[in-house]
Scaffold this active site. Structure first.
Site, short mmCIF file in Angstrom:
data_model
loop_
_atom_site.label_atom_id
_atom_site.label_comp_id
_atom_site.label_asym_id
_atom_site.label_seq_id
_atom_site.Cartn_x
_atom_site.Cartn_y
_atom_site.Cartn_z
CB CYS A 1 -0.92 -0.01 1.22
SG CYS A 1 -1.84 1.53 1.40
CG ASN B 1 -14.46 8.51 -5.12
OD1 ASN B 1 -15.45 9.21 -5.04
ND2 ASN B 1 -13.52 8.68 -6.04
CG HIS C 1 -7.31 7.37 -0.16
ND1 HIS C 1 -7.69 6.05 -0.31
CD2 HIS C 1 -7.30 7.89 -1.41
CE1 HIS C 1 -7.87 5.79 -1.60
NE2 HIS C 1 -7.66 6.89 -2.29
CG HIS D 1 -4.03 -0.92 4.85
ND1 HIS D 1 -3.56 -0.29 3.72
CD2 HIS D 1 -4.79 -1.96 4.42
CE1 HIS D 1 -4.00 -0.94 2.64
NE2 HIS D 1 -4.75 -1.95 3.04
CG HIS E 1 -4.33 3.61 3.71
ND1 HIS E 1 -3.31 2.97 4.38
CD2 HIS E 1 -4.60 4.72 4.40
CE1 HIS E 1 -2.98 3.68 5.43
NE2 HIS E 1 -3.76 4.75 5.48
CB CYS F 1 0.96 1.82 4.80
SG CYS F 1 -0.53 0.83 5.06
#
Ligand SMILES: [Zn+2]
Length: 348
Positions: free
Chosen positions: A70, A156, A169, A116, A167, A73
């Site tokens: 990811c 979204n 965001h 995460h 993750h 992270c």
């Protein structure tokens, strides 16, 4: 709130937002990154009178990486991500694969937490408040960039919405033009002012919903959430501060302090709409703010629009012929029923 700006290896800006004033963020990005050749352009649609951003470089962006790769992270155990620090609270940085670039606007990524496996709904009120403060700060900073006309912080959530990174965001788009939906709202706002001898459309809509009550989802001391009378989506909620302000910068401390409680409760209810055994509800949530260039920006009302494309367990609302082809929505869930469901699933 403490703010620490820095630069990534390819020159992109990254800003740490911390709740404590004594946190030191001095990690350096050691990755050998080449600056990204960005080629976005905006094209005007002469028939529709709106603008399309064309961004060909986005085809190479990272798609559904495994959790141990990811990029959002923190950098730990010798693995270097987009965030050089070994931990963080809230981070904002320029998107490596932006839809809008240079004097054509800017795209940023907002990481809500370093965890995460969390989600916005599972943030603490203090964590959500820090995100609100980061959104507000970015609105202020981005408004200073040449060419930026409107700032849209949004999230979204869920693969069904097309999210390519798990993750928690969101993003911030700083547009170099007034977006089509905002242009429409400004037009109806002006028409309403004309036809009513100076009344404000946003004030009237909010007052009417509060008086009617059937579509109210929750009301705090400083915020009101309701399903709009003509909701486009199966479950859609609009959240307004009770005192009208044009953008996030206008919110007073009372509204800012209450926001995390109201918004976290809304998101938690969204996850319960379809039952506890169902996967988390996919949603889109975004702040509508007045364009900086608009003459009547003082009449605009900051509000958040939250909706899901899931219409029932395991079934999505697709934008098919009527919606995609004609922009004419068909909603299978009556707004009053949606509001009732969203009241039923309130946190006890
Ligand atoms: Zn992650």
């Amino acid at each position: 709130m403490k703010k620490t700006p820095t630069r990534l290896a390819d020159g992109r800006e990254l800003i740490y937002y911390d709740s404590a004033d004594n946190v030191v963020r001095d990690a350096v990005d050691p990755r050998p990154l080449e600056p990204v050749a960005t080629t976005s352009e905006t094209r005007y649609d002469r028939l529709l009178g709106d603008v399309v951003a064309v961004a060909s470089h986005r085809q190479g962006r990272i798609y559904h990486p495994p959790a141990n790769e990811c990029p959002l992270c923190p950098s730990r155990d010798g693995r270097h991500t987009e965030i050089p620090a070994p931990d963080y609270e809230v981070v904002v940085f320029e998107n490596r694969f932006p839809s809008l670039t240079g004097d054509k606007g800017r795209c940023e990524v907002v990481c809500f937490t370093s965890d995460h496996d969390a989600s916005f709904a599972r943030l603490t009120p203090a964590g959500a408040r820090l995100v609100l403060d980061a959104w507000t700060d970015r609105t202020r900073e981005l408004s200073q960039l040449p060419g930026v006309v409107q700032v849209y912080p949004f999230e979204n959530r869920g693969e069904e919405i097309g999210v390519t990174l798990g993750h928690p965001h969101g993003q911030i788009y700083a547009y170099p033009f007034v977006t089509p939906r905002t242009a429409l709202m400004l037009r109806t706002l002006a028409e309403h002012r004309e036809s009513t001898g100076g009344r404000n459309l946003f004030d009237d809509v909010l007052a009417d919903e509060r008086a009617d009550g059937r579509r109210i989802v929750l009301s705090g001391e400083h915020w009101t959430a309701f399903v709009p009378f003509a909701a486009h989506w199966p479950y859609e909620v609009h959240l307004y501060p009770n005192r009208r302000v044009p953008d996030l910068l206008g919110l007073d401390e009372d509204a800012r302090a209450e926001f995390p409680h109201v918004y976290l409760e809304l998101l938690r209810r969204f996850d319960r709409i379809f039952g506890d055994d169902q996967p988390p509800t996919p949603y889109i949530s975004g702040w509508h703010q007045a364009p900086f260039t608009s003459a009547d920006r003082r009449d605009f009302a900051l509000h958040l629009e939250l909706f899901t494309i899931r219409r029932t367990s395991g079934k999505l609302k697709y934008l098919a012929g009527s919606e995609s082809g004609m922009g004419a929505f068909v909603n299978d869930v009556p707004p009053e029923a949606a509001a009732e469901r969203l009241r039923e699933v309130a946190t006890p």
